[in-house]
Design a protein around this motif. Structure first.
Motif, mmCIF file in Angstrom:
data_model
loop_
_atom_site.group_PDB
_atom_site.id
_atom_site.type_symbol
_atom_site.label_atom_id
_atom_site.label_comp_id
_atom_site.label_asym_id
_atom_site.label_seq_id
_atom_site.Cartn_x
_atom_site.Cartn_y
_atom_site.Cartn_z
ATOM 1 N N THR A 269 0.823 -1.218 0.000
ATOM 2 C CA THR A 269 0.000 0.000 0.000
ATOM 3 C C THR A 269 0.856 1.267 0.000
ATOM 4 O O THR A 269 0.313 2.370 0.070
ATOM 5 N N ALA A 270 2.165 1.117 -0.094
ATOM 6 C CA ALA A 270 3.071 2.266 -0.007
ATOM 7 C C ALA A 270 3.031 3.098 -1.278
ATOM 8 O O ALA A 270 2.778 2.602 -2.379
ATOM 9 N N ASN A 271 3.315 4.394 -1.120
ATOM 10 C CA ASN A 271 3.313 5.337 -2.230
ATOM 11 C C ASN A 271 4.618 6.134 -2.254
ATOM 12 O O ASN A 271 5.333 6.217 -1.256
ATOM 13 N N TYR A 272 4.906 6.736 -3.402
ATOM 14 C CA TYR A 272 5.934 7.760 -3.528
ATOM 15 C C TYR A 272 7.353 7.259 -3.247
ATOM 16 O O TYR A 272 8.064 7.790 -2.415
ATOM 17 N N GLY A 273 7.737 6.212 -3.977
ATOM 18 C CA GLY A 273 9.129 5.778 -3.973
ATOM 19 C C GLY A 273 9.444 4.700 -2.965
ATOM 20 O O GLY A 273 9.356 4.935 -1.764
ATOM 21 N N GLY A 274 9.807 3.513 -3.478
ATOM 22 C CA GLY A 274 10.165 2.423 -2.585
ATOM 23 C C GLY A 274 11.560 2.557 -2.005
ATOM 24 O O GLY A 274 11.814 2.082 -0.900
ATOM 25 N N ARG A 308 10.378 8.523 -6.443
ATOM 26 C CA ARG A 308 9.403 9.551 -6.742
ATOM 27 C C ARG A 308 10.104 10.900 -6.672
ATOM 28 O O ARG A 308 10.819 11.203 -5.701
ATOM 29 N N LEU A 309 9.910 11.730 -7.703
ATOM 30 C CA LEU A 309 10.545 13.040 -7.781
ATOM 31 C C LEU A 309 9.470 14.108 -7.890
ATOM 32 O O LEU A 309 8.555 14.003 -8.707
ATOM 33 N N SER A 310 9.617 15.149 -7.106
ATOM 34 C CA SER A 310 8.570 16.156 -6.997
ATOM 35 C C SER A 310 8.864 17.374 -7.859
ATOM 36 O O SER A 310 9.836 17.429 -8.599
ATOM 37 N N ASN A 311 7.987 18.370 -7.730
ATOM 38 C CA ASN A 311 8.114 19.591 -8.508
ATOM 39 C C ASN A 311 8.782 20.686 -7.675
ATOM 40 O O ASN A 311 9.379 20.414 -6.638
ATOM 41 N N ASN A 312 8.686 21.917 -8.166
ATOM 42 C CA ASN A 312 9.311 23.071 -7.513
ATOM 43 C C ASN A 312 10.818 22.889 -7.362
ATOM 44 O O ASN A 312 11.420 23.319 -6.378
ATOM 45 N N SER A 313 11.427 22.196 -8.325
ATOM 46 C CA SER A 313 12.868 21.983 -8.321
ATOM 47 C C SER A 313 13.452 22.569 -9.601
ATOM 48 O O SER A 313 12.737 22.923 -10.529
ATOM 49 N N THR A 314 14.773 22.662 -9.653
ATOM 50 C CA THR A 314 15.444 23.224 -10.826
ATOM 51 C C THR A 314 15.570 22.202 -11.942
ATOM 52 O O THR A 314 15.314 22.487 -13.106
ATOM 53 N N LEU A 315 15.970 20.967 -11.582
ATOM 54 C CA LEU A 315 16.237 19.944 -12.596
ATOM 55 C C LEU A 315 16.383 18.589 -11.929
ATOM 56 O O LEU A 315 16.889 18.480 -10.816
ATOM 57 N N THR A 328 5.192 -1.777 -9.365
ATOM 58 C CA THR A 328 4.071 -1.156 -8.676
ATOM 59 C C THR A 328 2.831 -1.984 -8.959
ATOM 60 O O THR A 328 2.743 -2.673 -9.983
ATOM 61 N N LEU A 329 1.855 -1.907 -8.065
ATOM 62 C CA LEU A 329 0.673 -2.755 -8.156
ATOM 63 C C LEU A 329 -0.552 -2.034 -8.696
ATOM 64 O O LEU A 329 -1.560 -2.674 -8.993
ATOM 65 N N ALA A 330 -0.492 -0.709 -8.814
ATOM 66 C CA ALA A 330 -1.647 0.054 -9.288
ATOM 67 C C ALA A 330 -2.028 -0.386 -10.702
ATOM 68 O O ALA A 330 -1.184 -0.812 -11.490
ATOM 69 N N SER A 331 -3.286 -0.251 -11.029
ATOM 70 C CA SER A 331 -3.799 -0.791 -12.285
ATOM 71 C C SER A 331 -3.374 0.003 -13.505
ATOM 72 O O SER A 331 -3.435 -0.498 -14.619
ATOM 73 N N GLU A 332 -2.952 1.259 -13.327
ATOM 74 C CA GLU A 332 -2.568 2.015 -14.514
ATOM 75 C C GLU A 332 -1.647 3.188 -14.169
ATOM 76 O O GLU A 332 -1.741 3.793 -13.107
ATOM 77 N N CYS A 333 -0.755 3.425 -15.077
ATOM 78 C CA CYS A 333 0.096 4.622 -15.194
ATOM 79 C C CYS A 333 0.610 5.197 -13.881
ATOM 80 O O CYS A 333 0.373 6.346 -13.565
ATOM 81 N N LYS A 334 1.324 4.375 -13.118
ATOM 82 C CA LYS A 334 1.870 4.868 -11.865
ATOM 83 C C LYS A 334 3.391 4.740 -11.788
ATOM 84 O O LYS A 334 3.973 5.046 -10.763
ATOM 85 N N GLY A 335 4.026 4.289 -12.837
ATOM 86 C CA GLY A 335 5.481 4.296 -12.891
ATOM 87 C C GLY A 335 6.133 3.193 -12.088
ATOM 88 O O GLY A 335 6.398 3.360 -10.901
ATOM 89 N N LYS A 336 6.418 2.046 -12.727
ATOM 90 C CA LYS A 336 7.036 0.929 -12.017
ATOM 91 C C LYS A 336 8.423 1.298 -11.490
ATOM 92 O O LYS A 336 8.862 0.792 -10.461
ATOM 93 N N ILE A 337 9.143 2.156 -12.216
ATOM 94 C CA ILE A 337 10.496 2.523 -11.798
ATOM 95 C C ILE A 337 10.539 3.948 -11.270
ATOM 96 O O ILE A 337 10.980 4.186 -10.150
ATOM 97 N N ILE A 338 10.091 4.927 -12.070
ATOM 98 C CA ILE A 338 10.163 6.333 -11.673
ATOM 99 C C ILE A 338 8.807 7.000 -11.857
ATOM 100 O O ILE A 338 8.125 6.780 -12.859
ATOM 101 N N SER A 339 8.453 7.812 -10.891
ATOM 102 C CA SER A 339 7.288 8.675 -11.020
ATOM 103 C C SER A 339 7.767 10.120 -10.919
ATOM 104 O O SER A 339 8.322 10.535 -9.903
#
Length: 577
Positions: A269-274, A308-315, A328-339
């Motif tokens: 059930t974890a989110n935002y980067g293993g 998982r990489l967020s916004n409000n950054s330079t690069l 990832t276990l979500a049914s669609e478009c959640k990024g198995k490697i990088i989000s």
């Protein structure tokens, strides 16, 4: 007390291969040769071991001072101090060192006198541990002054962080083995193994820090947080920035294997980067020549099995990495490697980002995308894969609204579609090499024109937030010189290990290829470069600065034998006299 030496600019490209050198100090007659705009100050050189030896003065291995407690090594030091450590176990809870010191382990217990030639941290383990007894903070915590005027760097080299346990009582991202705020830190040849995190991961570079991990290994670290649906589940790194205090993280030639979330329900059930999270804004991540493998039983729910990489950054910057076996276990478009959060610019070049199963460009398999760009509203994928030579399993997805994923069909110029694991790596498995790991791709992924790739990178113009790291794309995972036609990903089986005693050292610049040839007796010929050349010794001291032009010489014949670094055109060359 060892005699004072002069220290110049301290952050430089450190070495990867086993050293072969003799220690020395700069004497008074050489002080006039040190030309540096960085602060110059005296420092002490000390030798230490867990039990100590001789008279305990610390002036040599023979008289090593006793430092079984980590606080004896790191606290009560002065900026500029260098402490060399024999193999062995050093314990502590939360230790707060000052900035601007060097801590270098990885020397054998048989070392005598002031001999540093036995350095090999992969064989001789200098272990920092809390033995599971951390306080509420990380084992090592550096708290820099946000208003400091000196560009101080703290260096950890050849240290193995093991058996640290993060507090389950803290509600903050304090980290387990290492935490820094408003600090500049280099970690080279360091290993993080068998550490236990609860919140904040194993390493936490935070507010206003610059953190450079070079040839470091994360292996067997776990997160024991049992919160379902949690975002604090990382086992490797959690970068934490803040408005006005950006954090910049550089991982170069690093390896991440066998790191995991322990509790099955929490993991699923974890989110935002293993393993990695730069979820806070104002945090920039640069990964070059890194290998990360998720292994088995590592699937999180969504938003980046690896990171998982967020916004409000330079690069966010990725070049010549190999990432595979994340789920990832979500049914669609959640990024198995990088989000990614698509509101932050990012650069990708030469990467292998491969899931266990591939997907064709026409396959509307929204669960198998390796990379997910949240909020991306551009149809121009070249903005994402601008460096070329990327291979990314499945398809890249963007989302405009909740539960509305859009798959963009591949264009000929995209160069990003790849099949699954076996299509890229055959039946190859990760290979261990002295505690480090690599994974070799198939021959047909050897299609990168190195000179062209570096030219693309140079035209990109790295922003100031990462220029200080002196990224070198001509090297592979192990720091070896890539072949003229190199592989995608971190490891080049054909990379060249240069004999710096007699060979030619080569690096590509934006306009030419720089050659440095050892002519013997400490004289080195420089070709295809004009301008200033700075020479540093193994401790980071600038020993000479000269002007060079095509086919001119750098003469080190009057200097002691050892390893030196010649810096020209923002490229660093290791030479051995």
């Amino acid at each position: 007390m060892p005699e004072a030496v002069v220290r110049g600019f301290r952050h430089f490209s450190l070495i990867w291969n086993q050293l072969s050198m003799k220690p020395y100090k700069i004497i008074a007659s050489l002080i006039g040769l040190v030309a540096s705009t960085a602060p110059v100050y005296s420092n002490g050189i000390y030798f230490a071991s867990p039990e100590g030896a001789g008279n305990g003065s610390g002036d040599s291995w023979t008289n090593a001072f006793a430092a079984k407690n980590i606080a004896d090594i790191l606290e009560n030091r002065e900026k500029g101090d260098v402490v060399y450590l024999l193999e062995g176990t050093y314990t502590g809870t939360t230790v707060r060192p000052i900035e601007g010191i060097d801590i270098i382990g990885g020397f054998p217990s048989t070392a005598k006198g002031s001999d540093l030639s036995g350095y090999n941290p992969w064989t001789y383990h200098t272990i920092f541990t809390s033995e599971g007894k951390n306080d509420t903070d990380a084992l090592i915590k550096i708290e820099g002054d946000p208003d400091k005027t000196e560009d101080l760097w703290t260096i950890f080299k050849g240290i193995r962080f093991s058996g640290c346990t993060g507090s389950t009582e803290s509600s903050s991202y304090s980290g387990t083995a290492f935490n820094c705020t408003h600090a500049n830190v280099v970690m080279e040849d360091c290993t993080f193994e068998n550490n236990t995190s609860y919140q904040g991961a194993c390493v936490v570079p935070a507010q206003g820090s610059r953190f450079h991990a070079l040839h470091c290994v994360w292996n067997g670290n776990r997160n024991i947080n049992t919160t379902t649906g949690g975002n604090m589940m990382q086992s490797v790194i959690n970068g934490r920035g803040a408005a006005g205090s950006d954090t910049h993280v550089v991982l170069e030639g690093c390896v991440m294997v066998n790191n995991y979330i322990e509790d099955p329900e929490a993991r699923e059930t974890a989110n935002y980067g293993g393993s990695i999270s730069m979820q806070d804004g104002h945090t920039n991540l640069c990964m070059v020549n890194c290998y990360a493998d998720g292994g088995d039983n590592n699937a999180i729910h969504q938003n980046g099995g690896l990171m998982r990489l967020s916004n409000n950054s330079t690069l966010h910057f990725f070049a010549f990495n190999t990432f595979t076996n994340y789920e990832t276990l979500a049914s669609e478009c959640k990024g198995k490697i990088i989000s990614f959060n698509g509101l932050t610019p990012f650069y990708m070049q030469g990467n292998l980002m491969i899931t266990k199963e591939g997907a064709s460009v026409n396959d509307d398999n929204k669960a198998n995308n390796a990379v997910f760009i949240q909020g991306w509203n551009s149809n121009d994928m070249s903005e994402i894969t601008s460096g070329g030579y990327n291979s990314v399993s499945g398809t890249m997805f963007s989302t405009y609204n909740d539960n509305n994923c859009t798959m963009r069909e591949q264009q000929p110029s995209d160069n990003w579609l790849a099949a699954g694991y076996t299509d890229v790596f055959k039946s190859n498995a990760p290979i261990a090499n002295d505690g480090r790991f690599y994974l070799e791709p198939k021959e047909n992924y050897r299609d990168v024109n190195l000179s062209e790739a570096i030219g693309i990178y140079n035209s990109f113009k790295m922003p100031d937030c990462f220029k200080w790291a002196n990224i070198d794309l001509s090297k592979d995972l192990f720091g070896n010189l890539r072949a003229t036609t190199t592989y995608r990903g971190a490891y080049d089986p054909n990379a060249i290990t240069v004999d710096t005693n007699s060979g030619i050292i080569t690096a590509f610049s934006e306009e030419s290829i720089i050659n440095i040839t050892a002519r013997g007796n400490g004289v080195f010929s420089v070709e295809n470069s004009e301008g200033a050349a700075d020479v540093f010794d193994i401790a980071g001291r600038r020993v000479i600065s000269v002007e060079v032009c095509n086919a001119s010489d750098i003469d080190l014949s009057s200097y002691p034998s050892g390893i030196y670094f010649i810096k020209i055109d923002n490229k660093s060359f290791k030479v051995c006299k």
